[in-house]
Design a protein around this motif. Structure first.
Motif, PDB file in Angstrom:
ATOM      1  N   MET A  83       0.834  -1.201   0.000  1.00  0.00           N
ATOM      2  CA  MET A  83       0.000   0.000   0.000  1.00  0.00           C
ATOM      3  C   MET A  83       0.872   1.256   0.000  1.00  0.00           C
ATOM      4  SD  MET A  83      -2.904   0.952   2.788  1.00  0.00           S
ATOM      5  CE  MET A  83      -2.337   2.212   3.886  1.00  0.00           C
ATOM      6  N   GLY A  84       1.914   1.268   0.815  1.00  0.00           N
ATOM      7  CA  GLY A  84       2.798   2.433   0.870  1.00  0.00           C
ATOM      8  C   GLY A  84       3.475   2.684  -0.457  1.00  0.00           C
ATOM      9  N   TYR A  85       3.937   1.600  -1.094  1.00  0.00           N
ATOM     10  CA  TYR A  85       4.602   1.751  -2.391  1.00  0.00           C
ATOM     11  C   TYR A  85       3.618   2.255  -3.439  1.00  0.00           C
ATOM     12  CZ  TYR A  85       6.637   0.488  -6.854  1.00  0.00           C
ATOM     13  OH  TYR A  85       7.083   0.531  -8.134  1.00  0.00           O
ATOM     14  N   SER A  86       2.427   1.638  -3.478  1.00  0.00           N
ATOM     15  CA  SER A  86       1.444   2.037  -4.496  1.00  0.00           C
ATOM     16  C   SER A  86       1.065   3.496  -4.324  1.00  0.00           C
ATOM     17  CB  SER A  86       0.188   1.170  -4.381  1.00  0.00           C
ATOM     18  OG  SER A  86       0.520  -0.171  -4.511  1.00  0.00           O
ATOM     19  N   CYS A 116      -3.092  -5.362  -3.365  1.00  0.00           N
ATOM     20  CA  CYS A 116      -2.899  -3.960  -3.679  1.00  0.00           C
ATOM     21  C   CYS A 116      -2.115  -3.835  -4.973  1.00  0.00           C
ATOM     22  CB  CYS A 116      -2.140  -3.303  -2.531  1.00  0.00           C
ATOM     23  SG  CYS A 116      -2.195  -1.540  -2.616  1.00  0.00           S
ATOM     24  N   ASN A 117      -2.413  -2.784  -5.703  1.00  0.00           N
ATOM     25  CA  ASN A 117      -1.758  -2.574  -6.980  1.00  0.00           C
ATOM     26  C   ASN A 117      -1.678  -1.078  -7.213  1.00  0.00           C
ATOM     27  OD1 ASN A 117      -0.590  -3.250  -9.309  1.00  0.00           O
ATOM     28  ND2 ASN A 117      -2.303  -4.435 -10.115  1.00  0.00           N
ATOM     29  N   VAL A 118      -0.758  -0.643  -8.054  1.00  0.00           N
ATOM     30  CA  VAL A 118      -0.735   0.773  -8.388  1.00  0.00           C
ATOM     31  C   VAL A 118      -2.026   1.083  -9.141  1.00  0.00           C
ATOM     32  CG1 VAL A 118       0.483   2.599  -9.616  1.00  0.00           C
ATOM     33  CG2 VAL A 118       1.781   0.772  -8.524  1.00  0.00           C
ATOM     34  N   GLY A 119      -2.771   2.083  -8.670  1.00  0.00           N
ATOM     35  CA  GLY A 119      -4.025   2.438  -9.315  1.00  0.00           C
ATOM     36  C   GLY A 119      -5.250   1.898  -8.606  1.00  0.00           C
ATOM     37  N   VAL A 145       3.440   5.741   5.827  1.00  0.00           N
ATOM     38  CA  VAL A 145       2.293   4.905   6.193  1.00  0.00           C
ATOM     39  C   VAL A 145       2.516   4.427   7.611  1.00  0.00           C
ATOM     40  CG1 VAL A 145       1.313   2.623   5.775  1.00  0.00           C
ATOM     41  CG2 VAL A 145       1.695   4.132   3.862  1.00  0.00           C
ATOM     42  N   GLU A 146       1.433   4.386   8.380  1.00  0.00           N
ATOM     43  CA  GLU A 146       1.561   3.859   9.743  1.00  0.00           C
ATOM     44  C   GLU A 146       1.444   2.336   9.700  1.00  0.00           C
ATOM     45  OE1 GLU A 146       2.356   5.618  12.375  1.00  0.00           O
ATOM     46  OE2 GLU A 146       2.094   4.114  13.933  1.00  0.00           O
ATOM     47  N   GLN A 147       2.586   1.695   9.841  1.00  0.00           N
ATOM     48  CA  GLN A 147       2.605   0.235   9.881  1.00  0.00           C
ATOM     49  C   GLN A 147       2.275  -0.223  11.298  1.00  0.00           C
ATOM     50  OE1 GLN A 147       2.927  -1.773   7.521  1.00  0.00           O
ATOM     51  NE2 GLN A 147       4.328  -1.074   5.932  1.00  0.00           N
TER      52      GLN A 147
END
Lengths: 176, 362
Positions: free
Chosen positions: B74-77, B152-155, B299-301
């Motif tokens: 999620m953070g990367y996307s 999760c995916n980009v977009g 992002v809060e992990q």
């Protein structure tokens, strides 16, 4: 059937895995899968363990640790590679700091692929491993060898030939 | 005063699920210094951006750590979406929050179990992990995976959860509440747990601030430190958000903060499910990250703030991707609380910061 395979003790080591397989190994021990009903107990001491569960693709830093744990375990012993990283390197195969697979460090008896490996696959692999453990125990009793070392393995291992212990290094020389 | 001795701790140790090595300099029974050594799990994952394109790389970020897997993807996307100026549909944002908070519940229950195991309360360990299987069951039902589930995916997200199933998730979590209540009582009020944890590894608010600690470790020392307060994505639509804090700063406070955060996550999921709009779950990603563009995000992990940086160069490969994970801040706090503690408390002190070595070393 010996008592060993009725109650095999396992030791787990994380050789640069992402934790995904490690928590699944632990999940096997907890109520949902509960391998303790088969007498399987997780131990922290290599000398007490019969089965080594390794996760992750080994790197330069921990290859010695994996080999040391393996050498400290008493014969007969079985190694299970848990997860695709331990089997081939998986998604991290192209990374600069992975060697790709546990078999680069120690001989592996059973592979349990999956990302992350499912607890059912781990249990299946342990059951297969028990058969191998029994074979090795019989071989040991008859004075035949112990764990076979793969050719590219750098550590020394002992073999018993005609009741005599021979260092693996010496064996290599005789093999030429 | 006794003689100084160095005791190696790890990398293979029964209390550690992951390898970390600490050289403990001890005088009699007191630890006077702890020198951590890392690198046992370093894979060199950030460099993989040169071999996997920015869409494929989501799968790699998910495998930074198996416990906070969804959070990292999620953070990367979200970082790439900021980089490319994408505004993803609301439903996808809400679904991300739901999966992320479920991951937090699973991570905290896992940690509470390991903590119980750390002080020898085997029964409590088993009970925590039994409850945790409910959450893994939800993951398996909604995505097919148990710990790493590529949702999760980009977009946007790769799969939808139908409204009926969303209500089912809330019902499962509600069912967990009464059982969790009993565990919580044991963690917070049981005298044996209290005796073992109270006063262990005390860290003041000033120290927590100067060491830049993150997550529940900082919040247990009274530091208001929570990225969810920014209200990015679905978190912005929460009616109210108040981080769980404690002023005590010891091992018991850290246990309490995490234990109470499980309830908080359950409430967030219930609120998200009640508000979820009916929109598409993803949008098509066109083009490449532009040359010279860069984006940062956090992002809060479950373990605290995770920081992301991505730099594009006009091709499908990023020129740089960087992560700073919560445990790399928290290792400073760990060495601080190890100084002056008893040798018998070392394992427990390391556990109470909830180290995630896979995240840290990547």
């Amino acid at each position: 059937m010996s008592s060993t395979i009725k109650s095999p003790w396992i030791i787990h080591y994380d050789a640069s895995s992402c934790n995904g397989c490690d928590i699944e190994v632990l999940a096997c021990l907890t109520p949902q899968y509960d391998v303790e009903r088969f007498g399987i107990i997780n131990t922290g001491n290599p000398k007490h363990a019969d089965i080594l569960l390794v996760t992750g693709s080994v790197n330069e830093r921990n290859i010695n640790v994996v080999q040391q744990i393996y050498e400290q375990m008493l014969e007969p012993k079985v190694v299970i590679a848990c997860g695709i990283c331990a089997t081939t390197g998986g998604i991290f195969k192209e990374c600069y700091n992975t060697l790709g697979g546990i078999d680069k460090a120690i001989p592996v008896d059973v592979y349990a692929p999956g990302c992350a490996v499912r607890p059912e696959a781990i249990i299946d692999a342990v059951v297969i491993g028990l058969g191998i453990l029994e074979q090795k125990r019989t071989a040991l009793e008859q004075g035949k060898l112990v764990s076979e070392k793969s050719a590219d393995c750098v550590t020394a291992a002992d073999k018993i030939v005609d009741g005599q212990t021979v260092r693996a290094a010496a064996l290599k020389i005789t093999k030429g | 005063m006794g003689k100084k001795t160095i005791i190696p701790f790890g990398p293979q140790h029964p209390v550690l699920p992951e390898p970390v090595h600490v050289d403990l300099v001890v005088e009699d029974e007191k630890v006077i210094e702890a020198i951590p050594q890392i690198g046992f799990i370093h894979r060199g994952l950030e460099k993989l951006v040169q071999k996997k394109d920015f869409m494929q790389f989501v799968a790699v970020t998910e495998r930074i750590c198996g416990i906070c897997a969804f959070g990292h993807s999620m953070g990367y996307s979200e970082t790439i979406e900021i980089l490319m100026g994408l505004e993803i549909p609301k439903r996808a944002q809400y679904l991300r929050v739901i999966w992320h908070e479920l991951s937090r519940i699973h991570s905290h229950l896992l940690w509470l179990g390991l903590l119980a195991d750390g002080f020898g309360y085997e029964n409590l360990f088993m009970q925590c992990w039994r409850l945790r299987e409910n959450v893994l069951g939800i993951f398996e039902k909604t995505t097919g995976g148990r710990v790493i589930f590529s949702a999760c995916n980009v977009g946007g997200v790769t799969q939808d959860i139908e409204d009926g199933d969303l209500k089912g998730i809330v019902a499962i979590l509600d069912g967990m509440r009464s059982e969790y209540e009993e565990l919580l009582k044991t963690f917070l009020y049981d005298s044996s747990v209290k005796n073992r944890l109270s006063g262990i590894g005390y860290l003041s608010k000033q120290d927590a601030e100067s060491l830049c600690l993150a997550g529940p470790f900082a919040r247990a020392s009274g530091l208001v430190e929570d990225c969810r307060l920014d209200g990015y994505g679905g978190y912005g639509d929460l009616a109210a958000f108040e981080p769980v804090l404690s002023e005590d700063g010891d091992g018991h406070a850290r246990c309490e903060v995490r234990a109470r955060e499980v309830y908080q996550s359950m409430d967030i999921i219930a609120e998200m499910v009640s508000k979820i709009p009916d929109t598409p779950i993803s949008l098509p990603v066109k083009g490449m990250p532009g040359a010279g563009t860069a984006a940062v995000h956090h992002v809060e992990q479950p373990r605290g703030e995770s920081f992301y940086y991505a730099k594009g160069n006009g091709t499908k490969f990023l020129s740089r991707f960087r992560i700073r994970t919560p445990t790399s801040h928290n290792i400073g706090g760990m060495t601080k609380i190890l100084q002056g503690c008893d040798l018998a408390d070392v394992a427990l002190n390391i556990l109470t910061i909830d180290p995630c070595i896979s995240c840290t070393e990547r």
